[in-house]
Structures are given as structure tokens and as C-alpha cells.
Design a protein around this motif. Structure first.
Motif, short mmCIF file in Angstrom:
data_model
loop_
_atom_site.label_atom_id
_atom_site.label_comp_id
_atom_site.label_asym_id
_atom_site.label_seq_id
_atom_site.Cartn_x
_atom_site.Cartn_y
_atom_site.Cartn_z
N THR A 305 0.82 -1.21 0.00
CA THR A 305 0.00 0.00 0.00
C THR A 305 0.85 1.25 0.00
OG1 THR A 305 -0.12 -0.07 2.42
CG2 THR A 305 -1.90 -1.14 1.20
N THR A 306 2.15 1.12 0.30
CA THR A 306 3.10 2.23 0.26
C THR A 306 4.33 1.79 -0.51
OG1 THR A 306 4.27 1.60 2.28
CG2 THR A 306 2.33 3.02 2.54
N ALA A 307 5.15 2.75 -0.91
CA ALA A 307 6.38 2.42 -1.62
C ALA A 307 7.30 1.59 -0.73
CB ALA A 307 7.08 3.71 -2.05
N ASP A 308 7.37 1.91 0.57
CA ASP A 308 8.25 1.17 1.47
C ASP A 308 7.79 -0.28 1.62
OD1 ASP A 308 10.20 3.11 2.17
OD2 ASP A 308 8.76 4.08 3.48
N SER A 309 6.50 -0.49 1.77
CA SER A 309 6.02 -1.87 1.94
C SER A 309 6.22 -2.67 0.65
CB SER A 309 4.54 -1.88 2.35
OG SER A 309 3.73 -1.23 1.39
N ALA A 310 6.13 -2.03 -0.51
CA ALA A 310 6.41 -2.72 -1.76
C ALA A 310 7.88 -3.08 -1.87
CB ALA A 310 5.99 -1.84 -2.95
N ARG A 311 8.78 -2.19 -1.45
CA ARG A 311 10.21 -2.48 -1.47
C ARG A 311 10.54 -3.65 -0.55
NH1 ARG A 311 12.74 1.31 1.11
NH2 ARG A 311 14.82 0.75 0.34
N LEU A 312 9.96 -3.65 0.64
CA LEU A 312 10.19 -4.74 1.57
C LEU A 312 9.71 -6.06 1.00
CD1 LEU A 312 10.92 -5.94 4.34
CD2 LEU A 312 8.67 -5.21 5.15
N ASN A 313 8.51 -6.07 0.45
CA ASN A 313 7.94 -7.28 -0.11
C ASN A 313 8.80 -7.80 -1.28
OD1 ASN A 313 5.24 -8.34 -2.09
ND2 ASN A 313 5.70 -9.26 -0.12
N ALA A 314 9.30 -6.89 -2.11
CA ALA A 314 10.14 -7.29 -3.23
C ALA A 314 11.45 -7.90 -2.75
CB ALA A 314 10.42 -6.09 -4.14
N ALA A 315 12.07 -7.27 -1.76
CA ALA A 315 13.35 -7.77 -1.25
C ALA A 315 13.20 -9.16 -0.66
CB ALA A 315 13.91 -6.81 -0.20
N LEU A 316 12.16 -9.40 0.11
CA LEU A 316 11.96 -10.71 0.73
C LEU A 316 11.61 -11.76 -0.32
CD1 LEU A 316 10.08 -9.75 3.99
CD2 LEU A 316 12.49 -10.22 3.69
N ASN A 317 10.83 -11.37 -1.32
CA ASN A 317 10.48 -12.32 -2.38
C ASN A 317 11.70 -12.70 -3.22
OD1 ASN A 317 7.80 -12.39 -1.63
ND2 ASN A 317 7.15 -10.84 -3.11
N ALA A 318 12.71 -11.83 -3.22
CA ALA A 318 13.92 -12.12 -4.01
C ALA A 318 14.82 -13.15 -3.33
CB ALA A 318 14.70 -10.84 -4.26
N LEU A 319 14.63 -13.36 -2.04
CA LEU A 319 15.46 -14.30 -1.31
C LEU A 319 14.99 -15.73 -1.55
CD1 LEU A 319 15.75 -12.33 2.02
CD2 LEU A 319 17.64 -12.85 0.48
#
Length: 493
Positions: A305-319
């Protein structure tokens, strides 16, 4: 003992006063053009040095002058632009070294004594070793060369060690450690060199930068001066210098070492650092940012819902992991429990439990109306306080969520499905309310209608306890690389 103006201090006249700049701070004094005239009289005396008692303004001085001198001195002390020190004595450093110590050290003479009493050992090869030796000798240090077994540069003095490396295009300088090179820095050095792609022989200019920077960090540690990266450090992780040859540049970057911070969002910056982070830096690129926020880390998509939460979700999905990974214990455990409960069946929930909720309705409308996805949603109550939502298009499941309320479950599932549709991706999407909110995203006055999911994590502890009571739900912690654990990441299966 004399009070001296640190040599680094510069002053500039302003329209109604003066501006002072020091080693690490600056200040502007306002009070009329007379301040500059007072400064012109006071500065030469401070440069030569005055006993502290002589700083008192003589009796009979005009009140305006007294006030100006007092103001200037107060600000000089407050911003560490004055130093009280004895004379150098017989063992005087080179003028440029003396000026540096007087500019930066709390006790310049004592700092010089520490430096003169140390022997710096330089172990390396070729231009990199030569550059480090030249830098140490330029300060006036006693230097010894030692054989190096690898391509790295090791600069040490007693228990202090700084490790550096340099290739044709890039080099690095690790932070000083007092715990020994072999026990602490071998793994870090190998990982840093591999991540940066350090290969080939260094050009002279890059070798000079890396070699002198390594000596600089040792010298600062020996003399009790702040580390060169101290102003940039977050207080959480040590900082490594990374330098590039084309164009010639040098910047400091966090190393994932030590204990994770209490705020997981601070770890995200180190985790995704574009030079040393183990995860590709999340970027927004050409992705549309309405209605959901989207980011990618490599090929992994992040939704929020925010740019920060999208960045976090992307980083964790990349692991990549055998289980689910979270940014902290609560997040990882919550994600694993939801995954374990996903295939449980329960009683159908009343549709009114989510259709009357503005947030769930908003994301459902975004999916079905804005993107025209022919979706249906099924909501179930798995147990008191546990609700599951599955969104499908008649052929496959588009998204699912398990949350404390039916409204939250539908909202997260619809947001996840919307993100996939918005990014043009296929597959089964999942988001959950276990992820922490950034503090700025959750001020006290925020309401659900204003900024969902502001209140969701508040129910997380009770939800996890309830899911753990479901039949057959078992999870176990997984081991992670120490670098990821230093970021606060946890994994479960």
C-alpha cells in the motif's frame, strides 16, 4: 594549556553577522555587521592560542562588544571549533599532520603520542602495498612490510586490523577491527570481493585511494579520532568504503555484521544496499504505481500500500529459501503459520463481514472493475479469530490470505491479486498482515479508513496463537546465513 581555533574552521561574512564552518558542523550567527568586526579582532588571537582565563572579556568593555564576544565563543565551543591543548614539545609532527590533529582530535598532542608509539605493519602486493606504505610514512609513522599470502591488503597496528582489496575497476576498505583478521574478516573479505567483482591489477590512482584509505582508518583508530565513516554510519552496522575507478569515486556502505537493529526497516537499507547488500536494490522502474505500489528486486515483484512496503515485499520475495522469510521474528512466524493453515477448510463466512468494509471493498473493486478480472471470492472461518479468503477466476486461485477478520483477509488477497494484474503477472499471489509497518506509516491518529493496514499487526499475536492451535499446524525455524540474520531476517517452514 592554550585554547586554539581549530585550523579547519572557516568564517564567512553575512549581511548581519557571520557563518562558521568546522570539521563536522557549522553555525550562523546573527546580530549585525559588528559581529564580523569582532570576529576579525578575535580570530587571530585564537589562532595563536590563548590561556582559558584570557578568554574572559575585560571589565569596561562596551556591552555590545561583550555580548558579541560571548556569543562567538559560546558557539565555537558548542560546535567543537576550539581545542584546549598544550604545546607540541620537541616531537613536533609535520605541519600538515599537526593541522589535521588540531582540527579533528580532542587531544591533539596525546593523539600524536599514540601514533608515534605504534608500528604499522603493511602486508600486500604491488601498487596497493606501496600506496599504503607511502601514506603511513607521510603521517610520520613507523612502518614495516610483511609478506601477504593473498591479494588483499592488510594494515595492522597491534590488535587493530584494516583489510582492503583492489582490482582493475573497484576496491574496498573494511572497517577496523580489534578481534583479528583471520577470525573475523576472512569470510567478509571473500564475500565483499565477490560481490563487487574485484579482479585484475589495480591502476595507480585506485591503488593510491584504497591504500591511503586503509591507512587512514588505522590511523584514526590509533589516535582515538572518529572513523572516517562515523558521520555516515547509522549506528547499526559497520561501514565499508567502496571505490570505483571510472569515474573515480568513493562512498561508504553498510556491512551486515553484528546484531540486528530493533527497527527492522533500518536493516532493509543494508540488506538492499546497491554495492554490498545480498539482495538487489528494489526499484520502481516503469511499473505503474496506482492503485497499488509495486517494486521489483531482480525478477521478484513486491506489492504494498506504500512504496516502502512494496520495497520490503520485493526484497523478501527475491530471497531463496526452503521456507518463508520475514523481516523479523513476528513476520516470519506469521507467514509460516498462514502457509500451514492455507489448505484448512472451515465454515463459510457471512459476505457482509467484508462487503461492508471500505478497505476490502476498495481493493475488490480495483481488481474486478479497474482491471476487469472476472474474479470470485470465497471466505471461510477456520476457527474463532481466523478467516481465510481465496480469490479465483474460475480456473485457478489468483490470491489467498489468512487474517484475523474476513475483511482483512479479503483486503490482502484482493490487494495481492490487484498487484499481479497491475504488473501484468500471472500466478497465485499472497500478502499478509504480519509485516511490520514503518513508524512514519503508523502515527497515532491514523485510522483504518485513512491508512490500512494501520491496525492489522496489532492483532497479529492473538492470530498466531489461534492458528497454532489448528489441527496439524506445525512450523519450525530454519537456519539462515549469518549475514541475513544480522539483517534481522528469520525463516520458518
Amino acid at each position: 594549556m592554550l585554547v586554539r581555533l581549530r585550523p579547519v574552521v572557516q568564517a564567512t561574512q553575512t549581511s548581519d553577522g557571520l557563518h562558521l564552518r568546522g570539521w563536522a558542523s557549522s553555525c550562523t550567527l546573527s546580530g549585525g555587521s559588528g559581529l564580523w568586526k569582532v570576529w576579525q579582532r578575535l580570530a587571530p588571537q585564537l589562532e595563536s592560542g590563548l590561556p582559558r582565563a584570557s578568554l574572559e572579556v575585560p571589565e569596561g568593555t562596551a556591552p555590545a562588544v561583550r555580548a558579541a564576544v560571548t556569543l562567538i565563543l559560546e558557539q565555537l565551543w558548542e560546535h567543537d571549533m576550539l581545542v584546549e591543548m598544550p604545546s607540541w614539545g620537541a616531537d613536533v609532527p609535520a605541519p600538515e599532520v599537526a593541522a589535521w590533529l588540531e582540527s579533528a582530535a580532542a587531544e591533539p598532542v596525546e593523539a600524536w603520542r599514540r601514533l608515534r608509539g605504534a608500528v604499522v605493519v603493511v602486508a600486500g602486493h604491488g601498487a596497493l602495498e606501496d600506496a599504503a606504505v607511502r601514506a603511513a610514512e607521510a603521517v610520520g609513522l613507523a612502518v614495516e612490510r610483511s609478506k601477504a599470502g593473498d591479494r588483499e591488503l592488510v594494515v595492522s597496528a597491534g590488535d587493530l586490523v584494516v583489510v582492503a582489496g583492489c582490482g582493475t575497476d573497484v576496491g574496498y576498505v573494511l572497517p577496523p577491527t580489534a578481534e583479528g583478521f583471520l577470525s573475523v574478516n576472512t569470510e567478509v573479505t571473500m564475500r565483499t570481493a565477490a560481490r563487487l567483482g574485484v579482479t585484475g591489477e589495480p591502476p595507480e590512482v585506485l591503488a593510491a585511494l584504497i591504500g591511503s584509505s586503509a591507512v587512514h582508518r588505522v590511523v584514526c583508530a590509533l589516535a582515538g579520532l572518529p572513523d572516517p565513516a562515523s558521520e555516515l554510519a547509522t549506528g547499526t552496522y559497520p561501514m565499508a568504503l567502496v571505490a570505483h575507478a571510472d569515474p573515480l569515486s568513493a562512498t561508504y556502505h553498510p556491512l551486515l555484521q553484528g546484531a540486528p537493529p530493533s527497527d527492522p526497516w533500518r536493516a532493509l537499507e543494508a540488506l538492499t544496499d546497491h554495492e554490498l547488500g545480498p539482495v538487489d536494490t528494489p526499484v520502481f522502474g516503469p511499473l505503474p504505481q496506482v492503485p497499488a505500489n509495486l517494486a521489483t528486486s531482480g525478477d521478484a515483484l513486491g506489492i504494498g500500500t506504500t512504496a516502502d512496503s512494496a520495497r520490503l515485499n520485493a526484497a523478501l520475495n527475491a530471497l531463496k529459501s526452503d521456507g518463508v522469510i520475514g523481516i523479523d521474528e513476528t513476520h516470519a512466524r506469521g507467514a509460516a503459520l498462514r502457509l500451514a493453515a492455507r489448505h484448512h477448510r472451515g465454515e463459510p463466512a457471512d459476505a457482509h463481514e467484508w462487503t461492508s468494509d471500505p478497505t476490502a471493498h476498495r481493493w475488490w473493486k480495483a481488481l474486478t472493475s479497474r482491471f476487469g478480472i472476472p474474479a470470485v471470492v470465497r471466505t471461510e472461518r477456520l476457527a474463532p479469530g481466523i478467516h481465510k479468503a481465496e480469490i479465483s477466476n474460475g480456473q485457478r486461485v489468483l490470491a489467498w490470505a489468512v487474517e484475523a477478520t474476513a475483511a482483512d483477509a479479503v483486503a490482502f488477497a484482493a490487494l495481492a491479486a490487484t498487484g499481479y494484474a497491475q504488473a501484468g503477472r500471472t500466478g497465485t499471489a499472497h500478502l499478509n498482515g504480519a509485516a511490520p509497518l514503518k513508524p512514519a506509516d503508523h502515527p497515532d491518529w491514523v485510522t483504518r479508513q485513512w491508512h490500512w493496514p494501520a491496525d492489522v499487526r496489532d492483532r497479529e499475536e492473538r492470530l498466531q496463537q489461534a492458528i497454532a492451535m489448528l489441527p496439524g499446524v506445525r512450523i519450525r525455524a530454519l537456519r539462515l546465513d549469518p549475514e541475513l540474520r544480522a539483517a534481522g531476517l528469520r525463516a520458518y517452514r
